[in-house]
Enzyme design. Structure first.
Site, PDB file in Angstrom:
ATOM      1  N   SER A   7      -7.235 -53.624  15.947  1.00  7.47           N
ATOM      2  CA  SER A   7      -6.917 -53.569  14.515  1.00  7.47           C
ATOM      3  C   SER A   7      -5.922 -54.658  14.157  1.00  7.47           C
ATOM      4  CB  SER A   7      -6.309 -52.207  14.156  1.00  7.47           C
ATOM      5  OG  SER A   7      -5.725 -52.287  12.875  1.00  7.47           O
ATOM      6  N   HIS A  32     -11.295 -54.856  13.958  1.00  3.74           N
ATOM      7  CA  HIS A  32     -11.104 -53.763  12.995  1.00  3.74           C
ATOM      8  C   HIS A  32     -10.214 -54.244  11.856  1.00  3.74           C
ATOM      9  CE1 HIS A  32     -11.011 -49.438  11.996  1.00  3.74           C
ATOM     10  NE2 HIS A  32      -9.741 -49.608  11.693  1.00  3.74           N
ATOM     11  N   ASP A  34      -8.448 -53.175   8.402  1.00  5.94           N
ATOM     12  CA  ASP A  34      -7.993 -52.024   7.628  1.00  5.94           C
ATOM     13  C   ASP A  34      -7.692 -52.411   6.190  1.00  5.94           C
ATOM     14  OD1 ASP A  34      -7.820 -49.738   9.484  1.00  5.94           O
ATOM     15  OD2 ASP A  34      -6.442 -51.037  10.578  1.00  5.94           O
ATOM     16  N   MET A  36      -6.555 -51.231   2.623  1.00  7.60           N
ATOM     17  CA  MET A  36      -5.832 -50.128   1.971  1.00  7.60           C
ATOM     18  C   MET A  36      -5.477 -50.521   0.544  1.00  7.60           C
ATOM     19  SD  MET A  36      -3.223 -48.988   4.973  1.00  7.60           S
ATOM     20  CE  MET A  36      -3.685 -49.003   6.714  1.00  7.60           C
ATOM     21  N   HIS A  65     -12.754 -50.978   7.806  1.00  3.54           N
ATOM     22  CA  HIS A  65     -12.348 -49.590   7.552  1.00  3.54           C
ATOM     23  C   HIS A  65     -11.737 -49.519   6.153  1.00  3.54           C
ATOM     24  CE1 HIS A  65      -9.429 -46.110   8.889  1.00  3.54           C
ATOM     25  NE2 HIS A  65     -10.302 -45.713   7.989  1.00  3.54           N
ATOM     26  N   MET A  67      -9.959 -47.810   3.381  1.00  7.62           N
ATOM     27  CA  MET A  67      -9.100 -46.690   2.970  1.00  7.62           C
ATOM     28  C   MET A  67      -8.778 -46.905   1.495  1.00  7.62           C
ATOM     29  SD  MET A  67      -6.847 -46.558   6.428  1.00  7.62           S
ATOM     30  CE  MET A  67      -7.384 -48.207   6.867  1.00  7.62           C
ATOM     31  N   MET A 136     -10.452 -39.893  12.470  1.00  8.30           N
ATOM     32  CA  MET A 136      -9.075 -40.402  12.486  1.00  8.30           C
ATOM     33  C   MET A 136      -8.214 -39.545  13.414  1.00  8.30           C
ATOM     34  SD  MET A 136      -8.904 -43.116  10.617  1.00  8.30           S
ATOM     35  CE  MET A 136      -7.127 -43.330  10.723  1.00  8.30           C
ATOM     36  N   ASP A 174      -9.379 -43.763  15.835  1.00  7.74           N
ATOM     37  CA  ASP A 174      -8.469 -44.758  15.248  1.00  7.74           C
ATOM     38  C   ASP A 174      -7.111 -44.115  15.010  1.00  7.74           C
ATOM     39  OD1 ASP A 174      -7.286 -46.809  13.818  1.00  7.74           O
ATOM     40  OD2 ASP A 174      -8.610 -46.647  12.070  1.00  7.74           O
TER      41      ASP A 174
HETATM   42  C1  DX5 Z   1      -4.254 -46.591  10.263  1.00  5.98           C
HETATM   43  C2  DX5 Z   1      -5.312 -47.623  10.562  1.00  5.98           C
HETATM   44  C3  DX5 Z   1      -5.401 -48.015  11.996  1.00  5.98           C
HETATM   45  C4  DX5 Z   1      -4.155 -48.634  12.573  1.00  5.98           C
HETATM   46  C5  DX5 Z   1      -4.086 -48.180  13.995  1.00  5.98           C
HETATM   47  O1  DX5 Z   1      -4.476 -46.044   9.025  1.00  5.98           O
HETATM   48  O2  DX5 Z   1      -6.592 -47.135  10.195  1.00  5.98           O
HETATM   49  O3  DX5 Z   1      -6.539 -48.835  12.238  1.00  5.98           O
HETATM   50  O4  DX5 Z   1      -4.146 -50.024  12.538  1.00  5.98           O
HETATM   51  O5  DX5 Z   1      -2.889 -48.615  14.539  1.00  5.98           O
HETATM   52  P1  DX5 Z   1      -2.348 -48.116  15.965  1.00  5.98           P
HETATM   53  O6  DX5 Z   1      -3.407 -48.422  16.984  1.00  5.98           O
HETATM   54  O7  DX5 Z   1      -1.108 -48.902  16.138  1.00  5.98           O
HETATM   55  O8  DX5 Z   1      -2.104 -46.624  15.852  1.00  5.98           O
HETATM   56 ZN    ZN Z   2      -8.362 -48.273  10.804  1.00  3.98          ZN
END
Ligand code: DX5
Ligand code: ZN
Length: 222
Positions: A7, A32, A34, A36, A65, A67, A136, A174
């Site tokens: 990620s 990956h 993310d 948001m 991903h 969010m 998750m 994740d």
């Molecule tokens: C959190 C994200 C993850 C995050 C995971 O909402 O979806 O992808 O980057 O980070 P680690 O592996 O550090 O928990």
């Molecule tokens: Zn993620």
């Protein structure tokens, strides 16, 4: 079968293209990304233009991903940015069936994600159309949180439903994945592992990816 998806949330954002290429060289399967929106989760990261800007820096499969609150409105943008797999949350405001269909119509692989408190049975009506389900293992929104062991029962339930139907759907986990937790998730039935801090925080990212893969391969129940 086992895939490792670093990620970029934990990477150096000032060198995102180089970080993406580095992950490819280090042996990652996916990257990956993310996304948001500050509404679905209390944090803002980046959107389609940033993903597009690094698309030609690496050949890695882009595992996006979302969010965000209204994913259906943005599927085409993410497809155009170079997404290969698009995962959205079943808890978002968009219609689930319409969003899955839109992702597939765009030519991407579709995934649905469930937050820790959402029953995994909610994705069952869509399973046949999905390439991946993301369970998750932390509350979405931030990297560096602790793995929630209580989500493992959902993975076991999902893996047995996938087997019962004769499907080959991937189960992604994740949040809080590292060399202490990856075996637990693999033993429950997960086969795609997102890791932010455990890969980008490691001195040797290639070794971190290799270690996660080896631990997962040994523990995966198939
Ligand atoms: C959190 C994200 C993850 C995050 C995971 O909402 O979806 O992808 O980057 O980070 P680690 O592996 O550090 O928990
Ligand atoms: Zn993620």
């Amino acid at each position: 079968m086992i895939k490792i998806s670093p990620s970029v949330l934990a990477s150096d954002f000032s060198s995102l293209g180089a970080e993406a290429k580095r992950m490819e060289i280090c042996g990652a399967d996916y990257l990956h990304l993310d996304v948001m929106d500050g509404r679905f989760v209390p944090n803002i990261t980046f959107g389609a233009p940033v993903i597009k800007s690094i698309r030609n820096k690496t050949n890695l499969i882009f595992d996006v991903h979302l969010m965000i609150d209204t994913p259906l409105d943005y599927i085409e943008d993410f497809k155009k940015s170079g997404a290969d797999i698009i995962v959205f949350h079943i808890e978002s405001s968009s219609d689930t069936a319409a969003t899955v269909d839109k992702i597939i119509a765009c030519g991407c692989k579709a995934g649905i994600s469930v937050k820790p408190n959402t029953p995994v049975e909610e994705v069952f009506p869509y399973l046949e159309k999905l390439d991946m389900v993301l369970v998750m293992t932390v509350e979405p929104g931030f990297g560096g949180q602790s793995f929630m062991y209580e989500t493992m029962d959902k993975i076991k339930t999902l893996r047995s439903e996938i087997k019962r139907r004769g499907l080959s759907t991937d189960i992604q986990v994740d949040g809080g994945i590292n060399d202490k937790t990856v075996e637990t998730a693999a033993a429950a039935g997960a086969n795609v592992f997102v890791a932010g801090s455990a890969v980008f925080g490691a001195e040797d990212a290639a070794k971190a990816i290799d270690d996660l893969r080896n631990l997962a391969e040994k523990a995966f129940i198939g």
